[in-house]
Scaffold this active site. Sequence first.
Site, PDB file in Angstrom:
ATOM      1  N   CYS A  26       0.830  -1.272  -0.141  1.00 42.18           N
ATOM      2  CA  CYS A  26       0.069   0.040   0.092  1.00 42.18           C
ATOM      3  C   CYS A  26       0.749   1.335   0.115  1.00 42.18           C
ATOM      4  CB  CYS A  26      -0.961   0.022   0.992  1.00 42.18           C
ATOM      5  SG  CYS A  26      -0.390  -0.085   2.664  1.00 42.18           S
ATOM      6  N   HIS A 554      -4.378   8.853   5.606  1.00 42.63           N
ATOM      7  CA  HIS A 554      -4.659   7.307   5.542  1.00 42.63           C
ATOM      8  C   HIS A 554      -5.982   7.038   6.231  1.00 42.63           C
ATOM      9  CE1 HIS A 554      -4.086   3.163   5.774  1.00 42.63           C
ATOM     10  NE2 HIS A 554      -2.995   3.233   5.163  1.00 42.63           N
TER      11      HIS A 554
END
Length: 632
Positions: A26, A554
Site C-alpha cells: 500500500c 490514511h
Amino acid sequence: MKYDTLAKEIIRNVGGKENVNGLTHCVTRLRFKLKNDTLANTDVLKNMDGIVTVIQSGGQYQVVIGNHVSEVYAQVMAAGGFQEGGPEAATAGKTSLFNRFIDMISGVFSPTLGVLCATGMIKGFTALFVTLGLITNTSGTYQILNALGDCLFYFFPIFLGYTSAKKFGANIFIGMAIGATLVYPAFGNITAAGEPLYTLFSGTLFESPVYITFLGIPVILMSYTSSVIPIIISTFVGSKLEGFFKKVIPSVVRTFLVPFFTLLIIVPLALIAIGPISTWAGQLLGEGTLFLYNLSPVIEGLLVGAFWQVFVIFGLHWGLVPIALNNMAVLKYDPILAASFGASFAQTGAVLAILLRTKNVKLKSLSIPAVISGIFGVTEPAIYGITLPRKKPFVLSCIAAAVGGGIVGLMGTKGYILGGLGIFGIPSYISPDGMDKGFYGAIAAIIISFILGFILVFFSGFKDEEAAESKSTGTPRNTLVKQETVGSPLKGQIRALSELTDEAFSTGAMGKGIAIEPLEGKVYSPVDGVLTTLFASGHAIGITSDNGVDILIHVGKDTVKLKGKYFTPKAKQGDLVKKGQLLMEFDVAAIREAGYTLTTPVIISNSAEYLDVIETDLKSIDYRENLLTVMI
C-alpha cells in the site's frame, strides 16, 4: 540498485521466498502473506535500517517502509522472483479506460524517446550537411550517418515489441520476436518479385493483393517498418496468450513451450488479422487528414496546430506518426506533422510568460527547466506541470500553435524526414532541392508561435495564484516566523495517534501528526501543493506542500483490502492542488458496515526534518480549520 540489499534482507528475514504466498503493498508498507509467520525474524526486521516497524494484522505480515515503499517493493519482487498480483494489481485494473490508455502509451513509448530524438537529429543534420555541401549523398560518411538515422524507424516494431512486452508483463523476447517477424525482409521480397494469387476487397480503400496463404487462409503482406499500432496490439494479445499457457503448461517444460505456443498463435494472427486491420485503421486516419489538407492546407494547419498538444496529452499524436512515415515513403514528403512544428514553441512561449509573471518561487523553479526543454521540443514538463493545471495558459498556447500551423499550411511547408524535436527539427524541413519557401515558412511559424504564446499568456492568460491569495486575505507574508499551517482535510472528532491500534502510526514511527474520526466521507486538501501519491485503492493520499512538507492522509485501518470499493477519487496523482480542494469521497456507512474503522491519521511523514509539529487543541474540527502547525 539502491534498495537491492534491503530487499534481499527482507526476503531472508521473512523466512525466504519459499515462505511467501503473496506480496502486495500500500502507500507505506509491504504486505506479505506468509505460509508460516513463525519463520519470520520480526525483531531483526524491526531493527533494520530502512524499515520503520513490523506489524502482524489481518492475516498479513506488514513491513512498514515509508514513502519509498514502491521502490523497495519493486526490488523485493525482482529479488524474490515473485509474480505481480494481489489486491493492488486487481485494483489497478479498475482504473478508468482513459487512465489505462495514458499509462499504456507512456509505458510503451517513453523508453524510446531518447533514442528516437537522437536518431531523428542525426537524420536531420545529415540532410543539413548535404544541403550545405559538407558531404555528398554518395559518400561513406553519408551512408553510415543515414543508416544510423534510419535504424530505429526502420526496425521500430522490434523496439516497441520490447517496450510493449515489458509494459504488458510479457516475455520481452516474445515481443521482440513478434516485431522482428513483422519486418522480416523476405516478405518484402515476395511482394516485390512475385505475382499475387488474387486480390481481396477490390475497388475499395482496402484493396489488397494476396501473395501467400497460411493453412489456406489469405495473408495480406504489408510493410510494417516504422509502424506503431500493429506491434502494440499484437504484443498485448500475445501477453494474454502467454499468461494462459503459463497456467496450463507444466513448469518443467514451461521455459520453451510457453514461447513456442504463444508465437505459433500470435504471429500468424498478427499477419492475418491484427496487422492489416490496424494498418487500415491508420490509413483511414491518414485519408481523413489528407482530405483536410487537400481541402485547405491552411485549415488543416490550423486544426493540427490547435489540437496537437491535446493529441500529445492523449497519446494520439503517435497515431499520426505512421501516416507521416507512409507519406514520406510514398510522396517523399509529409505535410501533416509539419503543421505541428510550432506547437512546442507556442507552449514554451507561454511558460516563459508565466516564469516572468509569477512570484511563486516553486513555480519559477519548475518553469525554468520547462522552458529549456521546450526549446528542444520536450513539452511534457510544461504541459503537465505548468500550463494544463492552470487551463487558460494551455488554451492560449493552443491558439498560438494554431496560428503557427496556419502559416505552415499557407507556405506549403513539408517535412522530408522525421527528424529531431524543437530547434533540432529545423533541418527536417529542408527540401532535397534546398531551402525553399516551405522551409522559411517553418522558421516563420516557430517564431510567431513562440511570440504569440508569450504575448497571449503574459498580458491576459495568467493570474498568479499566490499573489491573488495574499491580496484577497489581506495577510502579509511573515518572513520571520517560518512555519506551515496544515488545515484539516476532514470534519470530525480529534484523536491522539497513541489511541490508534496500528503501531506504525500510534508509535509515531511514520511521523508526527494527529488522527480524526470522520463525520463525513470527504477529504479536502490541507495545503497548497502537489498530489504526489493517490493509491489505486483510494484509501491513502500523499501531498507535498509548496514548502516541501510531506503529508500522509490514511483513511481507516486495513481499508486497502476494500480494493477501492466505496472510495471515489476527485483528483489525479500529479495534480497541483489548492487548500480546500476536494480530493476524495468515501462511503462512511458502507465502510463501517464492512467491518472497518475509519479513524484517519494525518501524518507529517518528513517531520524529522523540522523543529516541531504542533497539534491543535480542538476536540472536534471542521474542514480547513488549523489542524497541525509545522515549525520550519
